[in-house]
Design an enzyme around this catalytic site. Structure first.
Site, mmCIF file in Angstrom:
data_model
loop_
_atom_site.group_PDB
_atom_site.id
_atom_site.type_symbol
_atom_site.label_atom_id
_atom_site.label_comp_id
_atom_site.label_asym_id
_atom_site.label_seq_id
_atom_site.Cartn_x
_atom_site.Cartn_y
_atom_site.Cartn_z
ATOM 1 C CG ASP A 164 -6.413 -3.563 -0.263
ATOM 2 O OD1 ASP A 164 -5.854 -3.198 0.799
ATOM 3 O OD2 ASP A 164 -6.773 -4.731 -0.459
ATOM 4 N NE ARG B 16 -3.214 -2.906 -2.864
ATOM 5 C CZ ARG B 16 -2.968 -3.119 -1.583
ATOM 6 N NH1 ARG B 16 -2.661 -2.112 -0.794
ATOM 7 N NH2 ARG B 16 -3.025 -4.338 -1.084
ATOM 8 C CD GLU C 89 3.552 0.569 7.046
ATOM 9 O OE1 GLU C 89 2.854 0.760 6.025
ATOM 10 O OE2 GLU C 89 3.770 -0.561 7.513
ATOM 11 C CG ASP C 90 -0.308 2.306 3.379
ATOM 12 O OD1 ASP C 90 0.306 1.749 4.313
ATOM 13 O OD2 ASP C 90 -1.116 1.705 2.664
ATOM 14 N N GLY D 72 0.785 -1.235 0.000
ATOM 15 C CA GLY D 72 0.000 0.000 0.000
ATOM 16 C C GLY D 72 0.812 1.278 0.000
ATOM 17 C CG ASP E 74 -5.430 0.354 11.083
ATOM 18 O OD1 ASP E 74 -5.941 1.474 11.180
ATOM 19 O OD2 ASP E 74 -5.597 -0.385 10.105
#
Ligand code: PRP
Length: 183
Positions: free
Chosen positions: A166, A172, A106-107, A51, A110
């Site tokens: 995604d 994406r 990082e995209d 990602g 969490d």
């Protein structure tokens, strides 16, 4: 290109959450900040597939100092929350890190479990410094604290797609981030 012409399944993509302009403006700011902080240093930007590719490519182009980059790939055993971050590297670095300044990109973060694992792994390479940069910080899902030097946006607990994120490998390649609302 007409950015509104992306063809999605009916009713799947919800309202735009972050527009292409908002994302690119913030990426430019992050790039400028990183360029200032790492001026004169041997910077290696490291992304975790898949990602992050979109954010990393834009961020690298917003960085105005020389920077190398590399990518890691991982596999997870089951859902992250249940396995407490049991993660295995499936592609290690090609670039040497020892004595260099590593910036993990990082995209989205969490639980923090992936980033925690990757940071621990990267430290074994003995970089001169190691920091993390994330575009989207969904911190309400955090299980383990991770130190984030650069954060693009703090976001609520929405399911989002686009700009690397995604749903079953689709969306994406949206140039913006949208809420995802399956039928
Ligand atoms: C996303 C993101 C991080 C991870 C963060 O990857 O790129 O690697 O989740 O989640 P965590 O903080 O709960 O550990 P994903 O598993 O969606 O894989 P992808 O990059 O291939 O989409």
């Amino acid at each position: 290109m007409d950015r509104t012409s992306f063809t999605a399944g009916p009713g799947e993509i919800g309202p735009v959450f972050l527009s292409e302009e908002q994302i690119q403006q913030r990426v430019a700011q992050l790039g400028a900040e990183i360029s200032r902080d790492y001026a004169g240093k041997d910077l290696v930007v490291i992304g975790v597939l898949r990602g992050v590719l979109f954010f990393m490519a834009d961020l690298l182009r917003a960085i105005s100092i020389p920077a190398a980059f590399d990518v890691l790939a991982i596999a997870r055993y089951g859902p992250t929350e249940q396995t407490q971050g049991v993660v295995r590297l499936t592609k290690d670095l090609n670039e040497p890190l020892r004595g260099r300044h590593a910036l993990l990109v990082e995209d989205i973060i969490d639980t923090g479990l992936t980033t925690h694992f990757i940071m621990r792994t990267l430290r074994l390479h003995e970089p001169a410094s190691l920091k993390a940069c994330v575009l989207l910080d969904r911190n309400r899902r955090r299980i383990i604290n991770v130190d984030l030097a650069y954060v693009g946006f703090e976001i609520p607990d929405y399911y989002l797609v686009g700009y690397g994120l995604d749903f079953r490998e689709q969306y994406r390649n949206l140039p913006y981030v949208a809420k995802f609302e399956p039928d």
